[in-house]
Design a protein around this motif. Structure first.
Motif, short mmCIF file in Angstrom:
data_model
loop_
_atom_site.label_atom_id
_atom_site.label_comp_id
_atom_site.label_asym_id
_atom_site.label_seq_id
_atom_site.Cartn_x
_atom_site.Cartn_y
_atom_site.Cartn_z
N GLU A 244 44.49 34.81 40.50
CA GLU A 244 45.41 34.18 40.00
C GLU A 244 44.85 33.43 38.73
O GLU A 244 43.75 33.37 38.30
N SER A 245 45.70 33.02 37.71
CA SER A 245 45.48 32.19 36.61
C SER A 245 45.28 30.75 36.76
O SER A 245 45.83 30.13 37.76
N SER A 246 44.57 30.16 36.19
CA SER A 246 44.16 28.87 36.21
C SER A 246 45.66 28.09 36.14
O SER A 246 45.84 27.05 36.48
N SER A 274 38.91 38.39 32.56
CA SER A 274 38.52 37.07 32.48
C SER A 274 39.88 36.05 32.18
O SER A 274 39.87 35.08 32.44
N THR A 275 40.77 36.82 31.58
CA THR A 275 42.18 36.11 31.23
C THR A 275 43.34 36.71 31.85
O THR A 275 43.41 38.03 31.91
N THR A 276 44.52 35.96 31.97
CA THR A 276 45.76 36.60 32.41
C THR A 276 46.49 37.06 31.07
O THR A 276 46.13 36.80 29.99
N ARG A 277 47.20 38.15 31.48
CA ARG A 277 47.98 38.88 30.34
C ARG A 277 49.23 38.08 30.02
O ARG A 277 49.47 37.94 28.71
N LEU A 279 52.17 34.84 30.68
CA LEU A 279 52.62 33.49 31.31
C LEU A 279 54.00 33.49 30.74
O LEU A 279 54.18 33.67 29.45
N ASN A 311 44.51 30.23 30.74
CA ASN A 311 44.53 31.72 30.76
C ASN A 311 43.41 32.09 31.63
O ASN A 311 43.62 33.06 32.16
N LYS A 312 42.37 31.35 31.85
CA LYS A 312 41.26 31.85 32.87
C LYS A 312 41.63 32.29 34.17
O LYS A 312 42.25 31.63 35.09
N ASN A 313 41.21 33.63 34.55
CA ASN A 313 41.43 33.88 35.73
C ASN A 313 40.71 33.33 36.65
O ASN A 313 39.18 33.20 36.54
N ARG A 316 42.14 32.27 43.68
CA ARG A 316 42.97 31.18 43.96
C ARG A 316 42.21 30.11 44.99
O ARG A 316 41.45 30.58 45.60
#
Ligand code: PHE
Length: 490
Positions: A244-246, A274-277, A279, A311-313, A316
């Motif tokens: 999940e993303s932060s 490391s980050t979400t693509r 949002l 953005n940080k993955n 969860r």
């Protein structure tokens, strides 16, 4: 050999009267003959009756009676045909043993009348005991009643048991030769079915034990929770993303970016990716706004909100991340009240001990409707937990960044004789709901608990490492009982 002898003999004769004699006449081993009879009988080639015999031998006392006659006979003979004789006289003339036994047995058999004086009640008696003993000596069979009386007087003892068959006759499937039976439904057998004899089905035979899968206790308890939610009209949320993303795990829930839970000591962050693509940008902007400067009656955190942080993955840390996504989706359309639930895995960077692992399962319930109050939350928790067999609840004020008010839930545990914490709950804050776009009067009540805790209590497991992970004993998983959570109270 034995089989041919039996089937051949029955071709021309009605019956084999006695398997013992038959074996002797045909020079066969009787034990082998018995086995063959049993097997032929099972396939109904023949019918037979079980014959059992017990052989007795005479004890020393029995031998004496057989040779000399029974004491009661001698006692009777010593009593004159007419008139009486005194006991003293009898004692004087008789052997002490004969007097002793005879004075008990003769009146019992109503041969004599006894007082101070003894007289005959019959004129003639037969020494049956002697006769029976002689018959036994000759190897003859006696009726059960006689054997019982002789055994009782310890005149005979069992020397040998014999079993065999009598009245061996043709059975329904008799044939002079045993046919081999077809046992499989092969293509060839089916083509030649008219020439073949098929083995009958034995519907009483036990089947092969099925090597099936077994549900882990966590899955059993999960099923029960799921059933309770479904009975209460809740829909299951899609929880199929561990990563999940932060943003969805924390920011959407109005959890400040400086919150200790967002530290790598508490949370597993992903190295790659490391980050979400992506949002939802307009929503992200509203979340940034509420964090930095508040709104909807809130002052916010008065701190800079950084997009890189959101953005940080991560893996969860709670299923409330899923709830936040669902509520955001719900806010997109015209509002309809909803009841959602989820039961799935979450991850926390914790030191492993008896009661903690770095991953566990959360159970979460969410209800959203217009004008819900804390009273609704308490009511729904009472309903939910009483279905689990926990109807005595207490609530304690607590803190969560995303709920206000928040309550820890306690239940009285009769076994442990104390109040135990069973979950966490609250009403989602406007700072979380309003940026999503939910109408102003919509309130969302929610609660969460772990699946492991009730499972450990139900299955009496005090070390979580025996419940989950590589130390699990598969035998226990195979043998553990079905879960009967709250069965009495439902
Ligand atoms: N997410 C909370 C936890 O991790 C549980 C919770 C869910 C609390 C919903 C309040 C409302 O413990």
């Amino acid at each position: 050999m034995a089989e041919e002898a039996i089937l051949g003999f029955l071709q021309n004769n009605d019956e084999i009267a006695h398997s013992g004699y038959f074996a002797a006449e045909h020079n066969l081993d009787h034990e082998e003959l018995k086995n063959v009879i049993k097997s032929l009988q099972a396939f109904r080639y023949i019918e037979a009756k079980v014959l059992k015999r017990e052989f007795y031998g005479l004890t020393d006392e029995g031998k004496k009676y057989a040779a000399e006659g029974s004491p009661e006979f001698h006692f009777f003979s010593a009593v004159p045909e007419e008139g009486t004789i005194s006991m003293d006289d009898l004692q004087r003339i008789l052997d002490p043993f004969v007097f002793d036994v005879g004075s008990k047995q003769a009146p019992k058999k109503k041969w004599v009348a006894m007082g101070q004086q003894v007289s005959r009640t019959v004129q003639h008696v037969e020494d049956k005991v002697k006769e029976m003993l002689l018959q036994i000596q000759q190897g003859l069979e006696l009726d059960q009643e006689s054997l019982k009386s002789l055994k009782y007087r310890k005149l005979i003892i069992l020397t040998e048991k014999w079993s065999g068959y009598s009245e061996v006759k043709k059975g329904a499937n008799y044939a002079p030769e045993r046919r081999s039976l077809a046992t499989d439904l092969t293509r060839e057998n089916l083509q030649n079915w008219q020439e073949l004899d098929f083995k009958e089905y034995n519907v009483n035979a036990k089947g092969q034990p099925v090597d099936s899968g077994h549900l882990h206790p966590l899955l059993k308890v999960r099923k029960q929770f799921k059933d309770i939610f479904c009975q209460m009209g809740f829909e299951e949320m899609p929880t199929n993303n561990f990563v999940e993303s932060s943003f969805w795990n924390f920011d959407a829930l109005f959890q400040p970016q400086q919150h200790p839970a967002r530290d790598s000591h508490d949370t597993f962050f992903l190295k790659a990716p490391s980050t979400t693509r992506e949002l939802p940008e307009d929503y992200v902007a509203r979340v940034k706004q509420v964090h930095e400067s508040g709104g909807f009656g809130s002052r916010g955190y008065n701190c800079e909100w950084k997009r890189e942080e959101a953005n940080k993955n991560l893996l969860r840390t709670h299923t409330t991340a899923v709830s936040s996504r669902m509520l955001y989706e719900l806010a997109k359309g015209p509002f309809t009240p909803k009841k959602y639930f989820s039961i799935d895995r979450v991850f926390r960077n914790e030191a492993v001990d008896k009661t903690h692992l770095a991953e566990f399962h959360q159970i979460e319930g969410v209800v959203c409707d217009r004008g819900l109050t804390l009273g609704d939350l308490i009511g729904v928790l009472q309903e939910f937990f009483s279905r689990l067999g926990m109807s005595e609840l207490r609530f304690k004020p607590a803190y969560n960044p995303y709920t206000e008010p928040s309550m820890e839930i306690f239940s009285y545990h009769a076994g442990l004789e104390k109040w135990v914490e069973i979950g966490n709950s609250g009403m989602f804050r406007p700072e979380m709901l309003r940026p999503m776009g939910l109408p102003e009067d919509v309130r969302v009540i929610a609660w969460g608990l772990s699946l492991e805790r009730p499972t450990m209590i139900l299955y009496e497991c005090d070390n979580i490492r025996e419940l989950f992970g590589h130390k699990v004993d598969l035998k226990k998983v195979k043998e553990n009982p079905i879960c009967r959570i709250g069965i009495e109270s439902i």
